[in-house]
Design an enzyme around this catalytic site. Structure first.
Site, PDB file in Angstrom:
ATOM      1  CB  CYS A   1     -49.540 -27.488 -31.051  1.00  0.00           C
ATOM      2  SG  CYS A   1     -48.122 -26.758 -31.906  1.00  0.00           S
ATOM      3  CB  CYS A   2     -47.517 -31.502 -28.160  1.00  0.00           C
ATOM      4  SG  CYS A   2     -46.766 -30.175 -27.188  1.00  0.00           S
TER       5      CYS A   2
ATOM      6  CB  CYS B   1     -41.337 -25.484 -29.204  1.00  0.00           C
ATOM      7  SG  CYS B   1     -41.522 -27.033 -30.095  1.00  0.00           S
TER       8      CYS B   1
ATOM      9  CB  CYS C   1     -43.917 -24.102 -25.596  1.00  0.00           C
ATOM     10  SG  CYS C   1     -45.239 -23.939 -26.799  1.00  0.00           S
TER      11      CYS C   1
ATOM     12  CB  CYS D   1     -44.533 -32.563 -25.189  1.00  0.00           C
ATOM     13  SG  CYS D   1     -43.374 -33.923 -25.201  1.00  0.00           S
TER      14      CYS D   1
HETATM   15  S1  SF4 Z   1     -44.006 -27.353 -27.442  1.00  0.00           S
HETATM   16 FE1  SF4 Z   1     -45.367 -25.681 -28.157  1.00  0.00          FE
HETATM   17  S2  SF4 Z   1     -44.787 -25.205 -30.308  1.00  0.00           S
HETATM   18 FE2  SF4 Z   1     -43.813 -27.180 -29.687  1.00  0.00          FE
HETATM   19  S3  SF4 Z   1     -45.190 -28.709 -30.439  1.00  0.00           S
HETATM   20 FE3  SF4 Z   1     -45.794 -28.352 -28.294  1.00  0.00          FE
HETATM   21  S4  SF4 Z   1     -47.344 -26.686 -28.323  1.00  0.00           S
HETATM   22 FE4  SF4 Z   1     -46.356 -26.790 -30.366  1.00  0.00          FE
END
Ligand code: SF4
Length: 261
Positions: A121-122, A204, A207, A232
């Site tokens: 996701c990151c 985010c 998170c 991240c």
């Molecule tokens: S901090 Fe969380 S929502 Fe943001 S990109 Fe990373 S995993 Fe995804």
């Protein structure tokens, strides 16, 4: 530039930057040949740097990664900061295909289920957009500080980023959080209201949680993971960029229409 010459140049710059104050450090980088990009998360450290760039009208691009999962307070602060300093903050968004591929494989909030999914996701929402933000850059300015975490304790003022072929500049490396807090008050720099609600480090929304008294500054980031050095991937690119799943066709993802930007 070869890896060796990039490292030599970073080492020389590191020595030059050490004796300067923040304005001097930024002015030095702005005056070098090559594009300089500052990426801001709108956190308190980054606001100090943005204020210095805006106040002195330095030739440094200011960019942010608009992940689509930011707090409303953070999104509002982008506009407010632009207005305060008369600057443009360039927004870099994730690619829809990458978000679709992630959602198809892990589910929209699948980052809670495994480190692999979180890195994916990151990777999609931050690391790939960062690559676009840094296209053509010779210098990448960040708000990293040594006091933010054990993982950042050795942060230099300048370091070679061999993966990206540029020099990373950390002009606040030696600032502590008390100095930062005093500076934003003195200079009337707008900051995220979440800092006053127990969020020293803000990423985010899903998170990031508020921290408890005595917890490390970054304890509220990906708090469900056990690794104390969790990041991240922006500053340790090998962890996240390679974790993004292969893109699928839009029709294969039932979640395509619900994707945030
Ligand atoms: S901090 Fe969380 S929502 Fe943001 S990109 Fe990373 S995993 Fe995804």
């Amino acid at each position: 530039m070869t890896s060796a010459s990039l490292e030599n140049r970073a080492s020389a710059l590191n020595s030059q930057l050490e004796s300067l104050d923040l304005a001097g450090r930024l002015a030095l980088v702005a005056g070098l040949e090559g594009k300089a990009v500052f990426t801001t998360s709108l956190g308190i450290e980054d606001q100090v740097i943005t204020a210095a760039i805006g106040t002195d009208k330095l030739g440094i691009d200011v960019s942010t990664l608009e992940t689509g999962r930011l707090f409303n307070e953070t999104v509002a602060l982008i506009d407010k900061t632009e207005e305060t300093y008369g600057i443009l903050i360039k927004r870099f968004y994730p690619e829809q295909d990458d978000i679709d591929a992630f959602a198809a494989k892990y589910g929209m909030n699948g980052f809670y289920d495994s480190v692999e999914a979180r890195h994916a996701c990151c990777g999609a929402r931050k690391v790939k957009p960062l690559a676009r933000a840094l296209e053509g850059a010779s210098f990448w300015i960040t708000g990293l500080r040594r006091g933010q975490s054990g993982n950042r304790a050795e942060t230099p003022f300048a370091e070679a980023d061999l993966d990206r072929g540029l020099i990373k500049i950390n002009p606040l490396a030696d600032w502590d959080i008390e100095t930062i807090r005093a500076h934003v008050v003195t200079e009337e720099i707008p900051i995220n209201p979440l800092h006053a609600r127990g969020y020293p480090s803000i990423g985010c929304e899903p998170c990031t949680r508020a921290i408890k008294p005595g917890e490390p500054e970054r304890a509220g980031r990906w708090w469900w993971e056990n690794d104390e050095k969790r990041e991240c991937g922006l500053h340790v690119p090998e962890t996240a960029a390679s974790a993004i799943p292969q893109q699928t066709s839009p029709s294969s993802s039932p979640l395509s229409s619900s994707i945030a930007r």
